[in-house]
Design an enzyme around this catalytic site. Structure first.
Site, PDB file in Angstrom:
ATOM      1  N   GLY A   1       0.847  -1.210   0.151  1.00  0.00           N
ATOM      2  CA  GLY A   1      -0.007   0.147   0.122  1.00  0.00           C
ATOM      3  C   GLY A   1       0.837   1.323   0.051  1.00  0.00           C
ATOM      4  O   GLY A   1       0.156   2.371   0.102  1.00  0.00           O
ATOM      5  N   VAL A   2       2.244   1.167  -0.372  1.00  0.00           N
ATOM      6  CA  VAL A   2       2.943   2.720  -0.360  1.00  0.00           C
ATOM      7  C   VAL A   2       3.172   2.933  -1.668  1.00  0.00           C
ATOM      8  O   VAL A   2       3.925   4.058  -1.841  1.00  0.00           O
ATOM      9  CB  VAL A   2       4.259   2.194   0.395  1.00  0.00           C
ATOM     10  CG1 VAL A   2       4.126   1.885   1.787  1.00  0.00           C
ATOM     11  CG2 VAL A   2       4.949   1.333  -0.301  1.00  0.00           C
TER      12      VAL A   2
ATOM     13  N   LYS B   1       3.937   0.949  -4.880  1.00  0.00           N
ATOM     14  CA  LYS B   1       4.875   0.434  -5.624  1.00  0.00           C
ATOM     15  C   LYS B   1       4.289   0.431  -6.981  1.00  0.00           C
ATOM     16  O   LYS B   1       4.983   0.579  -8.032  1.00  0.00           O
ATOM     17  CB  LYS B   1       5.297  -0.748  -5.033  1.00  0.00           C
ATOM     18  CG  LYS B   1       6.021  -0.965  -3.755  1.00  0.00           C
ATOM     19  CD  LYS B   1       6.488  -2.325  -3.357  1.00  0.00           C
ATOM     20  CE  LYS B   1       5.373  -3.342  -2.949  1.00  0.00           C
ATOM     21  NZ  LYS B   1       4.635  -2.847  -2.031  1.00  0.00           N
ATOM     22  N   THR B   2       3.060  -0.225  -7.286  1.00  0.00           N
ATOM     23  CA  THR B   2       2.390  -0.474  -8.476  1.00  0.00           C
ATOM     24  C   THR B   2       2.141   0.926  -9.161  1.00  0.00           C
ATOM     25  O   THR B   2       2.627   1.255 -10.328  1.00  0.00           O
ATOM     26  CB  THR B   2       1.139  -1.292  -8.439  1.00  0.00           C
ATOM     27  OG1 THR B   2       1.419  -2.611  -7.602  1.00  0.00           O
ATOM     28  CG2 THR B   2       0.658  -1.632  -9.741  1.00  0.00           C
TER      29      THR B   2
ATOM     30  N   SER C   1      17.954  -6.081  16.463  1.00  0.00           N
ATOM     31  CA  SER C   1      17.737  -4.555  16.893  1.00  0.00           C
ATOM     32  C   SER C   1      17.213  -4.211  18.261  1.00  0.00           C
ATOM     33  O   SER C   1      17.161  -3.177  18.781  1.00  0.00           O
ATOM     34  CB  SER C   1      16.999  -3.679  15.831  1.00  0.00           C
ATOM     35  OG  SER C   1      15.603  -4.362  15.489  1.00  0.00           O
TER      36      SER C   1
ATOM     37  N   LYS D   1      10.907   3.071  12.213  1.00  0.00           N
ATOM     38  CA  LYS D   1      11.025   3.205  13.859  1.00  0.00           C
ATOM     39  C   LYS D   1      10.948   4.695  14.354  1.00  0.00           C
ATOM     40  O   LYS D   1      10.032   4.650  15.517  1.00  0.00           O
ATOM     41  CB  LYS D   1      12.294   2.515  14.381  1.00  0.00           C
ATOM     42  CG  LYS D   1      12.571   0.943  13.893  1.00  0.00           C
ATOM     43  CD  LYS D   1      14.020   0.579  14.239  1.00  0.00           C
ATOM     44  CE  LYS D   1      14.172  -1.067  13.934  1.00  0.00           C
ATOM     45  NZ  LYS D   1      15.315  -1.487  13.902  1.00  0.00           N
TER      46      LYS D   1
END
Length: 831
Positions: free
Chosen positions: A413-414, A416-417, A733, A776
């Site tokens: 959902g960021v 890419k497509t 981390s 983060k």
């Protein structure tokens, strides 16, 4: 009572003893002869004992179905467990066989391979078994004989003589009719049936010839009324003859259809000859002529043209009725419609590219810059290749190659497509998307050979066919979801497709010809790069997309998502109005993601609710306030992440990265009096477990300098827990957070609740760099954290954090654990 009646009753009430042979799936009827195979030890013993007697008689009974099921289950269980049984399972009680059986005589016994024997037995008369008297080493039963179903006995019971005679003649007439329907019916057998005088014997013989099942045959054996027996057999025989008649009619019609097809074939051949004489063209020749004209206009490569001509010659020789003709036509259509030379001219205006990317996406400045850099390199390479003189030895037409393949990696959902679509729009190329999620068969990409029925080209060729040009933008979506099984490895096909040194001669198995993929702009997408095979990853230039901050999501919602959902709902542009606080509430309580896909779904729900009002005639624009959201979208789906209100020893706030973005991780530690070793809970992965062990070992080794009593390690166990135990967690981390939580517990000092931290540690106490800093930090900002402790080597990564977020947080960079403890533990909080 007469003397004859007394003899009759004495004969049929007399109880006798005989050997018993139980049979599976076979019913022996009186007056019939059958071959019987025996293989069970007791059955073989029964047969051998009976043949050794003077009259060679025995009782043959049928095993009940439920007993067969029990025996079959025992046999299966014995085979599965490899148990060596002393004898196979057989019947062990009278309830497992039908009590009405047949007294039979053995005419012949023959040995068979594997310890089997074959018996030729003839049924003599019906009997009723009254008791099973012996099961070892042979079966023996007590029985009494049942009255024979003779005509005289039927008359004595009140049956009509004419009815019995009519039923008998009807059965014989049906056999005559059945023999006429079936030309293969033996005449000798028909003569035997017609000459049979006893009605009951005729009925039993008919049952055997009809091959009736065990249940039906057993019911006939148990029937005590001759008239009912004859009526049942008559009905069964009538049904069988009707079936045979219908079967004959169907076969006759099928033969007529075949004859008609042959007739049409000869007529078509004659028509071709007539058309040739008249100078006319038949449809098949006309189709071939059309294909040849398309070939002349197609300007195909030399090898492709040769292949098309070869297939056209084959098509002319194939008849229209042949299935091969359709296969050849489909293949020719693919060859003639493929874009062997067709291509579009690229628009490499970089200013236009920037404008398109800014129109389609909010933020992502670094990503857009990388894309523009890639397009600039693409432009210069094209100019250089076109300016250089062609190689005299080259046999391929002049072209330029795309080169590097970019891959967008990031959470769902960021964008890419949509970035791939924007690149295609910038260049002016067609856009095609190939979903690789769940792909396991390499033939899906490389195509199927034409020898298979229903063969088709692979997805790569199909995408080029749809695009109608040889240089489209093809997005290989979900590269990390490609699988592998016995049908091949699709990732190995992608190695060839994405390699500039190989893809100029990609061979699809269906086309069986080389196709140049070097001018195709391939773009990959993936969520988790660790699942992409390393050889394939080596061919990709990775552009990572991280999640959006809440402020960025709000901007994206107002500028892109809400207008798009309003249009999808068929509403006017101003029909739905959301204030900023409403969008922020939806983001915080109804979504939990790095991207904006779920946010768009929630906005779509709002628009559909308003669309319902519009459909009822309420066409006034609606402004949705925060207190109305819960009424429309329902109860809040996510709780707000908050800082723990109280600080206490043994609890530290960590930061983690997931596919959905950054997350807050509370790590808790407690001492276990008189316990031993280290206990870890919370579904931790191997790396995270090792981080906990390193943290404990480091603090133990530095106990004196930190003011920790060594006896605490010797006399107590330590339990470290990471809440949200249903979610798997791993990675190095959390090492800094674990050290801080355990040190806080052992030093009796609380960790500041406004401070979060991340970083890897080693046994030397060094703080090592980690990844996912942007996500983060955004997670820490989301819950109101004021101070973030980071490895010093990650200071350079803060450039990716939005400026407004950086200004609201205090960043402390550490090289060693003692610096972390000095900044994380509350001063003067020792308990």
């Amino acid at each position: 009572m007469t003397y004859a009646t007394s003899l009759f009753l004495n004969r049929h009430n007399k109880v006798e003893t005989s050997l018993l042979l139980p049979l599976r799936d076979v019913v022996l009827l009186p007056g019939t002869t059958l071959p019987v195979v025996a293989g069970k030890p007791r059955s073989v013993a029964v047969a051998e004992s009976a043949t050794s007697t003077e009259n060679k008689q025995l009782i043959i009974a049928t095993v009940r179905p439920e007993a067969l099921q029990r025996i079959s289950q025992l046999e299966t269980r014995n085979k599965a467990s490899d148990r060596a049984e002393s004898r196979p399972p057989e019947i062990d009680s009278l309830s497992e066989i039908y009590p009405i059986a047949t007294l039979a005589v053995i005419h012949k016994m023959m040995p068979l391979p594997m310890g089997l024997i074959q018996l030729i037995v003839e049924g003599l008369e019906r009997v009723e078994i009254v008791k099973l008297v012996q099961t070892e080493p042979t079966y023996a039963v007590k029985f009494r004989k049942l009255p024979a179903l003779s005509v005289q006995d039927a008359w004595a019971k009140g049956a009509d003589e004419q009815t019995i005679e009519a039923l008998t003649q009807a059965i014989k007439s049906l056999w005559t009719e059945g023999a006429a329907v079936n030309p293969h019916f033996p005449e000798e057998l028909l003569a035997i049936l017609l000459n049979t005088e006893e009605p009951a014997q005729l009925a039993y013989q008919t049952s055997v010839l009809l091959r009736q099942d065990v249940t039906t045959s057993q019911a006939l054996l148990e029937e005590n009324n001759l008239e009912q027996l004859l009526r049942q057999i008559l009905a069964d025989l009538q049904h069988e003859i009707e079936v045979q008649k219908l079967r004959g009619e169907i076969l006759g019609e099928t033969k007529k259809e075949i004859d008609q097809q042959q007739k049409e074939f000869f007529l078509r051949e004659q028509l071709k000859k007539i058309q040739e004489e008249l100078g006319e063209t038949d449809p098949e020749r006309q189709e071939v002529a059309e294909l040849r004209s398309r070939l002349a206009a197609a300007n195909l490569p030399e090898l492709v043209e040769k292949q098309v001509k070869r297939e056209l010659d084959r098509l002319e020789r194939v008849t229209s009725a042949s299935a091969e003709g359709g296969v050849i036509r489909t293949y020719l259509d693919w060859l003639l419609e493929m874009p062997w030379h067709q291509q579009v001219e690229d628009n490499l205006d970089l200013e236009r590219a920037k404008n398109v990317l800014n129109e389609d996406h909010y933020g992502l400045d670094k990503i857009k810059e990388r894309i523009v850099e890639h397009l600039a390199t693409f432009k210069l390479k094209k100019q250089a290749q076109l300016a250089s003189p062609p190689e005299s030895s080259s046999k391929t037409p002049r072209s330029y190659t795309v080169g590097t393949v970019i891959c967008f990696a990031g959470p769902p959902g960021v964008g890419k497509t949509s970035l791939g679509q924007s690149i295609a729009r910038t260049l002016g190329r067609p856009f095609e998307r190939i979903s690789l999620g769940g792909l396991r068969d390499e033939a899906e990409l490389r195509g199927h050979r034409r020898t298979y029925i229903g063969a088709m080209p692979g997805r790569i060729v199909q995408a080029l066919h749809r695009a109608e040009v040889k240089n489209p933008v093809i997005m290989l979506d979900e590269l990390d979801k490609v699988g592998m099984d016995y049908r091949g490895d699709p990732a190995s096909v992608l190695l060839e497709v994405l390699d500039p040194q190989q893809n100029h001669s990609f061979r699809d198995l269906y086309l069986d010809l080389d196709f140049d993929l070097s001018q195709v702009l391939f773009i990959g997408t993936a969520n988790d790069l660790s699942h992409v095979p390393p050889p394939l990853l080596d061919r990709l230039e990775i552009i990572e997309l991280s999640g959006y901050s809440p402020q960025e999501k709000a901007k994206i919602a107002q500028k892109y998502l809400l207008p798009r959902q309003i249009a999808k709902a068929g509403l006017p542009d101003n029909a739905v109005q959301l204030v900023e606080s409403t969008i922020e509430l939806i983001i915080e309580y109804y979504t939990h993601e790095a991207g904006v896909r779920k946010l768009e779904q929630q906005l779509g729900t709002l628009c559909r609710k308003v669309a319902v009002r519009y459909a009822y005639g309420e066409t006034e624009p609606r402004q949705i306030l925060p207190d109305q959201v819960e009424e429309i979208l329902g109860a809040r789906q996510f709780l707000k992440e908050e800082i723990r209100p109280e600080s206490k020893p043994g609890v530290a706030t960590g930061l983690a990265w997931t596919l959905q973005g950054g997350e807050i991780l509370f790590i808790e530690a407690v001492l276990l009096p008189q316990g031993e070793d280290l206990t870890l809970t919370g579904q931790l992965g191997e790396v995270m477990q090792e981080s906990a062990e390193i943290a404990r070992s480091y603090l133990w080794s530095q106990a004196e300098s930190l003011g920790i009593d060594l006896s605490v390690f010797k006399n107590n166990g330590l339990h470290v827990h990471v809440p949200a135990g249903a979610i798997p967690k791993d990675g190095p981390s959390a090492g800094v957070t674990m050290v801080t939580a355990i040190a806080s517990l052992l030093m009796h000092q609380s960790v500041r609740n406004d401070t979060a931290m991340t970083g890897e540690v080693n046994l030397s106490g060094e703080v090592l760099p980690i990844g996912g800093v942007r996500e983060k930090v955004l997670a820490a900002h989301r819950i109101g954290i004021k101070r973030v402790l980071l490895p010093r080597l990650n200071q350079k990564d803060l450039v990716d954090v939005p400026e407004d977020v950086r200004q609201q947080l205090e960043f402390i960079f550490c090289d060693r654990i003692d610096q972390v403890l000095a900044n994380a533990l509350e001063v003067g909080s020792r308990e």
